[in-house]
Write a protein that holds these residues in place. Sequence first.
Motif, PDB file in Angstrom:
ATOM      1  N   UNK A 156      -2.763   9.589   6.383  1.00  7.74           N
ATOM      2  CA  UNK A 156      -1.653   8.903   5.719  1.00  7.74           C
ATOM      3  C   UNK A 156      -0.340   9.645   5.979  1.00  7.74           C
ATOM      4  N   UNK A 157      -0.411  10.955   5.821  1.00 11.61           N
ATOM      5  CA  UNK A 157       0.813  11.752   6.025  1.00 11.61           C
ATOM      6  C   UNK A 157       1.279  11.694   7.470  1.00 11.61           C
ATOM      7  N   UNK A 158       0.354  11.746   8.411  1.00 10.52           N
ATOM      8  CA  UNK A 158       0.719  11.695   9.827  1.00 10.52           C
ATOM      9  C   UNK A 158       1.348  10.356  10.182  1.00 10.52           C
ATOM     10  N   UNK A 213      -6.143  11.564   3.552  1.00  7.07           N
ATOM     11  CA  UNK A 213      -4.818  11.999   3.105  1.00  7.07           C
ATOM     12  C   UNK A 213      -3.971  12.465   4.289  1.00  7.07           C
ATOM     13  N   UNK A 214      -4.568  13.251   5.173  1.00  5.33           N
ATOM     14  CA  UNK A 214      -3.839  13.727   6.352  1.00  5.33           C
ATOM     15  C   UNK A 214      -3.409  12.582   7.248  1.00  5.33           C
ATOM     16  N   UNK A 233       2.904   8.357   8.243  1.00  2.63           N
ATOM     17  CA  UNK A 233       4.236   8.200   7.652  1.00  2.63           C
ATOM     18  C   UNK A 233       5.294   8.993   8.404  1.00  2.63           C
ATOM     19  N   UNK A 234       4.838  10.015   9.152  1.00  2.00           N
ATOM     20  CA  UNK A 234       5.783  10.812   9.929  1.00  2.00           C
ATOM     21  C   UNK A 234       6.374   9.988  11.045  1.00  2.00           C
ATOM     22  N   UNK A 267      -7.586   5.045   2.460  1.00  5.57           N
ATOM     23  CA  UNK A 267      -7.270   5.936   1.351  1.00  5.57           C
ATOM     24  C   UNK A 267      -7.632   5.319   0.004  1.00  5.57           C
TER      25      UNK A 267
END
Lengths: 406, 127
Positions: free
Chosen positions: A213-215, A210-211, A217-218, A239
């Motif tokens: 993925x978020x990174x 999850x992290x 997308x940043x 994921x």
Amino acid sequence: MVAAISQIFKNFALNTEAKVVFEEMNTKLIDITQSEYGFIGEVFNDGTQDFLKTHAITNIAWNKETRDFYETNAPEGLEFKNLKSLFGHVITTGKPVISNNPYEDDRRGGLPEGHPHMGSFLGLPILLQGKFIGMVGMANRPGGYNETLCQELKPYLSACASLIEGYKLVKQKAEARKDLETSVLKLKNQNEKLSEFTYIVSHDVRKHASNLKMLVEMHDASNKSEVMQMIASTTNHLFTTVDYISEIIEVTQKPSLRRREINLSELVTDIFSSFEIELKEFSVQLNIEESITIMAEPAYLNSIFENLLSNAIKYCRHDSKTIEVSAVIQNQTALITVKDYGRGIDMARHGEKLFQMFSTFHGSSDSKGLGLYLVKKYIDSMKGKISVDSSISLNSYTIFNIEIPI
Amino acid sequence: MKRLWLIDDDPIFRYVVRHLVKSNNLVDDFIEFENGELGWSELNRIHLKQRPNLILLDINMPVLNGWGFLDKLTSMQNDCLQTKILLISSSVAESDQIKSKQYPLLQGFINKPISESDICALLQPSE
């Protein structure tokens, strides 16, 4: 005599300890033959020779040493290995031995020093269905033993055979139960370890995925280098896989506890609605009997149709975008078919592995091969069946046939 | 005055949320806490007027986890706690979702990962 024997078997049936019942039998034999002492024993083999092990034996200890020996060992059974003796002769020949003059008898082996006088000896084989399994022995009948007596004792010998066999089975049963308990404990331990492991997967691995993925997308979308794009893609795959694993864990670890009555038509309609955007160019036909309700875990049923629908959409053909779902009731079973006119599956090549983990048939990089595996797992958990009919010819199609008991 | 509190022990998650919130100018005040205990003691210390509008609360944290924080909040004299609380978690366990319904203080449940659009939708005035 019948009364005596039936009393002994009554005790066996009442789970009286083997020791006690054999003692009773031994005492009975000694009484009716007017003997002074005797034994009942079973024959075993220690790898090199046969030997006798007593189930009951009169205590004829003649000094402290032998008394101690008796007290310590008789309950477990005394073992006699010297077969060059009167009793040994019964074992080696399988035949009765009557000796009314033991000291002059060729077959004797001699008695240990201090052993009480033996004026006469009778040894009789115990046979179970013709097989020699043990013997009884007794000594010192006034006037000696004879053939007639042997005949009279036949019912007792037969009873002894049954007792020996009976207690053997009891022992085996107890041992089997013990093995089972050990296995169950082992399994319990393994399950606990597995629970720990699955917890780690579903929590920690998912957290990192999850992290990531978020990174990813940043990272500025307009400026994504090729490598960054691939990282983004890989992260998505990771994921999705983790999510699938979590789903599998849920299915296999927890039996469906939250089952409820679900109206099939409503459920399928809802799912198709949620795929509205993807289904824009598709022609959809739903022919599901309104009355069909299935007792199931809602999430499972949802997953089944979502998976099948996703596949139908993914593997469609430009020229035929039709999906049909129908369901009827027959013999307390819901017969459901999901049909699409897409590329089809080469059943000759892939038929067997269709529902196995990691089976994919189209080489498309975004299919992870867990969808059908899960579908089957869910259907299994509902005690249902699923089969596929497909053709990759010019008029290709794929039909999933599902049966779920209602 | 828009105040957002993030109570989560995962430094990377906090990093991303902090970045998203700040680069989109979504709030006036953004405070992070590593666990429920730190968040709780701050809530106790400050004046009513300084309370956050929204708390994003993680479940799994050391010292005091999400449930513990909620328990303490429930037992505190609440006099119109105007703060909206959302539970966030990377776990998809349905048992957590069911448990979250036991707390009337919770107004929702968010699953990680959270995207930029998710955060914006959460904090835009059009809520």
